[in-house]
Design a protein around this motif. Structure first.
Motif, short mmCIF file in Angstrom:
data_model
loop_
_atom_site.label_atom_id
_atom_site.label_comp_id
_atom_site.label_asym_id
_atom_site.label_seq_id
_atom_site.Cartn_x
_atom_site.Cartn_y
_atom_site.Cartn_z
N ASN A 1 -4.14 5.74 5.16
CA ASN A 1 -3.91 4.37 4.69
C ASN A 1 -5.10 3.89 3.86
O ASN A 1 -5.72 2.87 4.13
CB ASN A 1 -3.66 3.42 5.87
CG ASN A 1 -3.14 2.07 5.42
OD1 ASN A 1 -2.48 1.97 4.39
ND2 ASN A 1 -3.44 1.03 6.19
N GLU A 2 -5.39 4.65 2.82
CA GLU A 2 -6.59 4.43 2.00
C GLU A 2 -6.22 3.60 0.77
O GLU A 2 -5.61 4.10 -0.18
CB GLU A 2 -7.19 5.78 1.59
CG GLU A 2 -7.60 6.61 2.80
CD GLU A 2 -8.02 8.02 2.45
OE1 GLU A 2 -8.87 8.58 3.15
OE2 GLU A 2 -7.50 8.58 1.46
N ASP A 3 -6.65 2.36 0.77
CA ASP A 3 -6.25 1.42 -0.29
C ASP A 3 -7.40 0.90 -1.14
O ASP A 3 -7.18 0.07 -2.02
CB ASP A 3 -5.53 0.21 0.34
CG ASP A 3 -4.22 0.61 1.01
OD1 ASP A 3 -3.55 1.52 0.49
OD2 ASP A 3 -3.89 0.03 2.06
N TRP B 1 -14.36 9.29 -8.07
CA TRP B 1 -13.80 8.25 -7.23
C TRP B 1 -12.91 8.86 -6.15
O TRP B 1 -12.26 9.88 -6.36
CB TRP B 1 -12.95 7.28 -8.04
CG TRP B 1 -13.64 6.66 -9.22
CD1 TRP B 1 -14.96 6.76 -9.58
CD2 TRP B 1 -13.02 5.85 -10.22
NE1 TRP B 1 -15.20 6.05 -10.72
CE2 TRP B 1 -14.02 5.49 -11.15
CE3 TRP B 1 -11.72 5.39 -10.43
CZ2 TRP B 1 -13.76 4.70 -12.27
CZ3 TRP B 1 -11.45 4.61 -11.55
CH2 TRP B 1 -12.47 4.26 -12.45
N HIS B 2 -12.88 8.20 -5.00
CA HIS B 2 -12.01 8.58 -3.89
C HIS B 2 -11.37 7.31 -3.33
O HIS B 2 -11.99 6.25 -3.34
CB HIS B 2 -12.81 9.25 -2.76
CG HIS B 2 -13.33 10.61 -3.10
ND1 HIS B 2 -12.99 11.74 -2.41
CD2 HIS B 2 -14.17 11.03 -4.07
CE1 HIS B 2 -13.59 12.79 -2.93
NE2 HIS B 2 -14.32 12.38 -3.94
N ASP B 3 -10.14 7.44 -2.81
CA ASP B 3 -9.60 6.31 -2.05
C ASP B 3 -10.07 6.44 -0.61
O ASP B 3 -10.36 7.54 -0.12
CB ASP B 3 -8.08 6.23 -2.16
CG ASP B 3 -7.36 7.48 -1.66
OD1 ASP B 3 -8.01 8.51 -1.48
OD2 ASP B 3 -6.13 7.42 -1.47
N ASN B 4 -10.18 5.31 0.06
CA ASN B 4 -10.74 5.28 1.40
C ASN B 4 -10.19 4.08 2.15
O ASN B 4 -9.83 3.07 1.53
CB ASN B 4 -12.27 5.16 1.32
CG ASN B 4 -12.98 5.82 2.48
OD1 ASN B 4 -13.21 7.03 2.46
ND2 ASN B 4 -13.32 5.05 3.49
N PRO B 5 -10.10 4.15 3.49
CA PRO B 5 -9.67 2.96 4.24
C PRO B 5 -10.59 1.78 3.96
O PRO B 5 -11.82 1.91 4.00
CB PRO B 5 -9.76 3.42 5.70
CG PRO B 5 -9.62 4.91 5.64
CD PRO B 5 -10.31 5.31 4.37
N CYS B 6 -10.02 0.63 3.69
CA CYS B 6 -10.81 -0.55 3.32
C CYS B 6 -11.69 -1.04 4.46
O CYS B 6 -12.64 -1.80 4.23
CB CYS B 6 -9.89 -1.67 2.87
SG CYS B 6 -8.85 -1.24 1.45
N PHE C 1 -11.66 -1.14 -7.53
CA PHE C 1 -10.33 -0.57 -7.69
C PHE C 1 -9.61 -0.53 -6.33
O PHE C 1 -10.19 -0.09 -5.32
CB PHE C 1 -10.45 0.84 -8.26
CG PHE C 1 -9.40 1.21 -9.26
CD1 PHE C 1 -8.76 0.25 -10.03
CD2 PHE C 1 -9.05 2.54 -9.45
CE1 PHE C 1 -7.80 0.60 -10.97
CE2 PHE C 1 -8.10 2.90 -10.39
CZ PHE C 1 -7.47 1.93 -11.14
N ASN C 2 -8.35 -0.95 -6.28
CA ASN C 2 -7.60 -0.97 -5.02
C ASN C 2 -6.10 -1.00 -5.28
O ASN C 2 -5.66 -1.36 -6.37
CB ASN C 2 -8.01 -2.19 -4.18
CG ASN C 2 -7.55 -3.49 -4.80
OD1 ASN C 2 -6.45 -3.98 -4.52
ND2 ASN C 2 -8.40 -4.08 -5.66
N ASP C 3 -5.33 -0.60 -4.26
CA ASP C 3 -3.87 -0.74 -4.34
C ASP C 3 -3.35 -1.52 -3.14
O ASP C 3 -2.31 -1.20 -2.55
CB ASP C 3 -3.19 0.63 -4.47
CG ASP C 3 -3.32 1.51 -3.23
OD1 ASP C 3 -4.14 1.20 -2.35
OD2 ASP C 3 -2.58 2.51 -3.14
N GLU D 1 1.35 -0.12 -2.89
CA GLU D 1 0.88 1.25 -2.69
C GLU D 1 1.10 2.10 -3.95
O GLU D 1 2.20 2.17 -4.51
CB GLU D 1 1.60 1.90 -1.51
CG GLU D 1 1.19 3.34 -1.25
CD GLU D 1 -0.31 3.46 -0.96
OE1 GLU D 1 -0.92 4.43 -1.45
OE2 GLU D 1 -0.86 2.58 -0.26
N GLY D 2 0.00 2.70 -4.40
CA GLY D 2 0.05 3.56 -5.57
C GLY D 2 -0.18 2.85 -6.88
O GLY D 2 -0.38 3.50 -7.92
#
Length: 313
Positions: free
Chosen positions: A277-279, A296-301, A244-246, A250-251
């Motif tokens: 800047n977590e994508d 799940w968490h967003d995180n810097p790639c 999963f990514n954006d 963004e968003g």
């Protein structure tokens, strides 16, 4: 050690139960089923429970497991259910169980059987549900007991740590169990999954999965998310990359393989927040302060984590 008598045939505990409150005596007036604390919602960490089962005179105890999901570790060193042929831990030791294989039925050789359920401070799981029966101690049945009791089952290492060719059991579903990509893939509902131990950035993980003929995992349902979090006991990391990514917008979160949005998500509260800047998304494979197991968490790639690959079975 004093044992508190059960008041119900079905022994139910709250999730906040303290160790001293789950020392239970079950006798001929109160037997039927026994379950681990908070089953099936999941037992807590740091649990220590003793279940003393006492049959009527001239009868033996038989335990048959209906459901069994206890965190698996080397030699059942994380969470475990120990069985003793008598009323205390000084009685003859029969076996230790953990993992996902339903244990065989266990018989006592006397009126009493002791179960000791202990968990560590880390990962938890659903727990166990077992039926309690009292059977005649006649010579004929005693011969059967000598053949089938816990002391004559497979050795601990064969029961508590499944072979690569063995089956994991959860309700009526079955899927093969393997340690990691180097040993094979775990199959579930038409897909195969690889749990990679090497830590790498999201783009590197994506390339690694592609080289293996797959892609970073796409999680499309709660059952798939539950399968993943319960299949990672051998993975040393706390988090793993998912697909999963954006990155495109963004968003607008989409899956790497389909480029589509997801009807199912399992974001932890306040996530995704694009804090730094977590994508790219990660899944938590362990309980950690403030983090939900399986969320799940967003995180810097550019962060480095283990990763989960998926391909068609």
């Amino acid at each position: 050690m004093e044992y508190r008598r059960c008041l119900l045939i079905l022994v139910v505990f709250s999730s906040s139960i303290q160790a001293e409150e789950c020392d239970v005596l079950i006798d001929e007036d109160e037997y039927g089923y026994i379950i681990s604390p908070n089953f099936p919602e999941g037992y807590e960490s740091g649990v220590s429970c003793r279940y003393l089962i006492r049959a009527p005179p001239l009868q033996l105890v038989m335990i048959s497991f209906n459901s069994f999901m206890i965190e698996m570790g080397p030699g059942c060193s994380y969470d475990s259910l120990k069985v003793y042929d008598g009323g205390s831990t000084s009685s003859a030791f029969l076996n230790t169980f953990c993992g996902y294989e339903t244990p065989p039925s266990v018989f006592s050789s006397s009126r009493e059987l002791l179960l000791v359920f202990e968990t560590d401070a880390d990962v938890t799981d659903e727990g166990f549900n077992a039926s309690i029966s009292f059977v005649s101690a006649s010579e004929t049945l005693k011969d059967q007991v000598d053949t089938f009791d816990g002391r004559n089952q497979e050795p601990l290492s064969e029961i508590s740590v499944p072979r690569l060719s063995s089956l994991m059991h959860r309700s009526s579903s079955q899927h093969s169990f393997m340690n990691a990509c180097g040993d094979g893939w775990i199959t579930f509902r038409g897909s195969s999954y690889c749990f990679m131990e090497n830590v790498m950035m999201w783009h590197e993980a994506s390339s690694a999965c592609s080289e293996l003929g797959g892609h970073l995992v796409t999680i499309s349902s709660r059952s798939e998310n539950n399968f993943i979090k319960r299949s990672t006991r051998h993975v040393s990391g706390i988090t793993s990359w998912i697909g999963f990514n954006d990155l495109e917008s963004e968003g607008d979160w989409t899956w790497e393989d389909t480029k589509e949005t997801s009807a199912y998500t399992n974001w932890q509260n306040t996530e995704p927040n694009n804090l730094n800047n977590e994508d790219c998304a990660i899944i938590f494979l362990r309980r950690k302060a403030g983090k939900v197991y399986g969320a799940w968490h967003d995180n810097p790639c550019c962060s480095e984590f283990t990763s989960i690959c998926e391909k068609l079975a």
